[in-house]
Design a protein around this motif. Structure first.
Motif, short mmCIF file in Angstrom:
data_model
loop_
_atom_site.label_atom_id
_atom_site.label_comp_id
_atom_site.label_asym_id
_atom_site.label_seq_id
_atom_site.Cartn_x
_atom_site.Cartn_y
_atom_site.Cartn_z
N GLY A 1 -45.89 7.16 -51.14
CA GLY A 1 -46.99 7.75 -51.87
C GLY A 1 -48.20 6.83 -51.85
N ASP A 2 -48.93 6.81 -52.96
CA ASP A 2 -50.11 5.95 -53.06
C ASP A 2 -49.71 4.49 -53.20
OD1 ASP A 2 -52.05 8.03 -52.95
OD2 ASP A 2 -51.63 8.52 -55.05
N LYS A 3 -50.69 3.61 -53.08
CA LYS A 3 -50.43 2.18 -53.11
C LYS A 3 -49.93 1.72 -54.47
CE LYS A 3 -53.78 -0.95 -53.30
NZ LYS A 3 -54.92 -1.83 -52.91
N ILE A 4 -49.03 0.74 -54.45
CA ILE A 4 -48.64 0.02 -55.65
C ILE A 4 -48.87 -1.46 -55.42
CG2 ILE A 4 -46.92 1.72 -56.36
CD1 ILE A 4 -44.74 -0.17 -55.35
N THR A 5 -49.08 -2.20 -56.50
CA THR A 5 -49.20 -3.66 -56.44
C THR A 5 -48.10 -4.26 -57.28
OG1 THR A 5 -51.60 -3.60 -56.11
CG2 THR A 5 -50.67 -5.65 -56.93
N VAL A 6 -47.40 -5.25 -56.70
CA VAL A 6 -46.27 -5.87 -57.39
C VAL A 6 -46.57 -7.34 -57.62
CG1 VAL A 6 -43.78 -6.27 -57.35
CG2 VAL A 6 -44.73 -4.28 -56.16
N LEU A 7 -46.42 -7.79 -58.85
CA LEU A 7 -46.55 -9.19 -59.22
C LEU A 7 -45.16 -9.77 -59.38
CD1 LEU A 7 -48.47 -11.55 -60.20
CD2 LEU A 7 -48.03 -10.72 -62.52
N LEU A 8 -44.86 -10.85 -58.64
CA LEU A 8 -43.51 -11.44 -58.65
C LEU A 8 -43.56 -12.88 -59.14
CD1 LEU A 8 -43.86 -9.96 -55.46
CD2 LEU A 8 -41.43 -9.84 -55.97
N VAL A 9 -42.56 -13.25 -59.96
CA VAL A 9 -42.51 -14.56 -60.57
C VAL A 9 -41.10 -15.14 -60.43
CG1 VAL A 9 -42.77 -15.84 -62.74
CG2 VAL A 9 -44.29 -13.91 -62.25
N ARG A 10 -41.00 -16.39 -60.03
CA ARG A 10 -39.70 -17.05 -59.92
C ARG A 10 -39.05 -17.19 -61.29
NH1 ARG A 10 -38.63 -19.69 -55.10
NH2 ARG A 10 -40.36 -19.87 -53.64
N SER A 11 -37.72 -17.23 -61.30
CA SER A 11 -36.97 -17.27 -62.56
C SER A 11 -37.30 -18.50 -63.40
CB SER A 11 -35.46 -17.23 -62.28
OG SER A 11 -35.07 -18.34 -61.49
N GLU A 12 -37.58 -19.64 -62.75
CA GLU A 12 -37.87 -20.85 -63.51
C GLU A 12 -39.19 -20.79 -64.27
OE1 GLU A 12 -38.36 -21.95 -59.04
OE2 GLU A 12 -37.04 -20.72 -60.30
N GLU A 13 -40.01 -19.79 -63.97
CA GLU A 13 -41.28 -19.63 -64.67
C GLU A 13 -41.26 -18.46 -65.63
OE1 GLU A 13 -44.79 -19.83 -62.29
OE2 GLU A 13 -43.98 -21.32 -60.93
N ALA A 14 -40.07 -17.94 -65.91
CA ALA A 14 -39.94 -16.74 -66.74
C ALA A 14 -40.57 -16.91 -68.12
CB ALA A 14 -38.48 -16.35 -66.88
N LYS A 15 -40.44 -18.12 -68.70
CA LYS A 15 -40.96 -18.31 -70.06
C LYS A 15 -42.47 -18.13 -70.12
CE LYS A 15 -41.37 -23.39 -69.88
NZ LYS A 15 -40.92 -24.65 -70.53
N TYR A 16 -43.16 -18.36 -69.00
CA TYR A 16 -44.62 -18.18 -68.98
C TYR A 16 -45.02 -16.71 -68.93
CZ TYR A 16 -44.35 -23.14 -67.81
OH TYR A 16 -44.05 -24.49 -67.82
#
Length: 298
Positions: free
Chosen positions: A170-185
């Motif tokens: 479908g239309d575009k999506i944007t995904v923001l990904l973060v490593r597990s060690e930075e989860a608290k942020y």
């Protein structure tokens, strides 16, 4: 569909977060994927993985509406006033046809998330294939997600600790990904699988949630037919630029420690969280928010 009142404008979504773009590859050999991405826990976008699938040519909202017909689906919201601060909990069940009719209404942010293809529409299994990338898949566990223009799926991760592949149609999506060690942020409370839903990733939002400025994230734009490899335990949020259908295929954890964490999440953490939610309700959600804020400052 979807209000952006608590988030950045579409062209700027996630741009205030310090990030690098995810690699984009076509026809990536299995050995290269294994050594460069799987073993290093690095996301990558496949530009051609779905091009031979029937889904690449068929999947759109009218097609999905015909396949799901009047079957009941659970729908979710990111609005705190609707979901009580828990965007992982369904806000209602409705016939699939009614849900798809809502996608034309901009004021509605309801989404379908993690709908089991095997349970609700096994006839479309022939529309896709399991990626041949040297992994062992949980066959029969393909999951569908649907969102409309302007909606955001909150930052979260998979309790089953799976290596996963998200294909967009479908239309575009944007995904923001973060490593597990930075989860608290990301303002993720302990014993939880999602960040608090009020987090705002815009420049203005960073003033309210300063820990976001410590993130070193990845960003991937997915057009129709693109597939994103999401490494095990990565946190990720999805922004819908328009109406899109997502297919997530999960592979089994690749190490004994990951398998152990997966079982612990599913047998201990999730049941205890659900029990606390049922007993304490809004008080439990407020407590989780306070813990997330304190944790982000450590």
């Amino acid at each position: 569909m979807g209000s952006c009142s608590n988030h950045a404008l579409p062209k700027l979504v996630f741009e205030a977060i310090k990030h690098i773009d995810v690699d984009r590859k076509n026809s990536l050999p299995v050995s290269d994927f294994t050594y460069r991405y799987l073993q290093t826990g690095t996301p990558v976008v496949f530009g051609d993985l779905t091009h031979k699938w029937a889904a690449y040519h068929r999947w759109d909202i009218p097609y999905l509406k015909r396949q799901l017909s009047n079957k009941l689906v659970s729908v979710y919201s990111n609005k705190v006033g609707v979901n009580g601060g828990n965007s992982r909990k369904p806000v209602m069940n409705m016939p699939a046809n009614d849900y798809f009719d809502l996608l034309s209404h901009d004021e509605d942010d309801l989404q379908i998330r993690n709908l089991s293809v095997g349970e609700i529409a096994p006839q479309i299994y022939d529309d896709f294939e399991y990626p041949r990338l040297g992994l062992k898949y949980r066959h029969g566990t393909g999951q569908l997600s649907v969102g409309g223009k302007g909606s955001i799926e909150n930052m979260h991760y998979r309790p089953d600790i799976a290596e996963s592949f998200l294909s967009n149609f479908g239309d575009k999506i944007t995904v923001l990904l973060v490593r597990s060690e930075e989860a608290k942020y990301t303002y993720e409370p302990p014993w939880s699988f999602e960040s608090i839903v009020t987090v705002d990733y815009s420049a203005e939002g960073l003033k309210k949630h300063p820990a976001l400025s410590k993130l070193n994230a990845y960003i991937a734009d997915l057009a129709h037919g693109d597939t994103l490899y999401i490494p095990s335990e990565y946190r990720y949020a999805v922004y819908y630029h328009g109406t899109s259908i997502g297919l997530t295929i999960a592979a089994r954890p690749t190490s004994p420690s990951q398998s152990l964490r997966s079982r612990g999440n599913q047998l201990i953490v999730q049941p205890l969280d659900r029990l606390a939610q049922s007993l304490l309700g809004a008080h439990w959600q407020r407590r989780k928010v306070r813990k997330a804020v304190r944790r982000s400052k450590r």
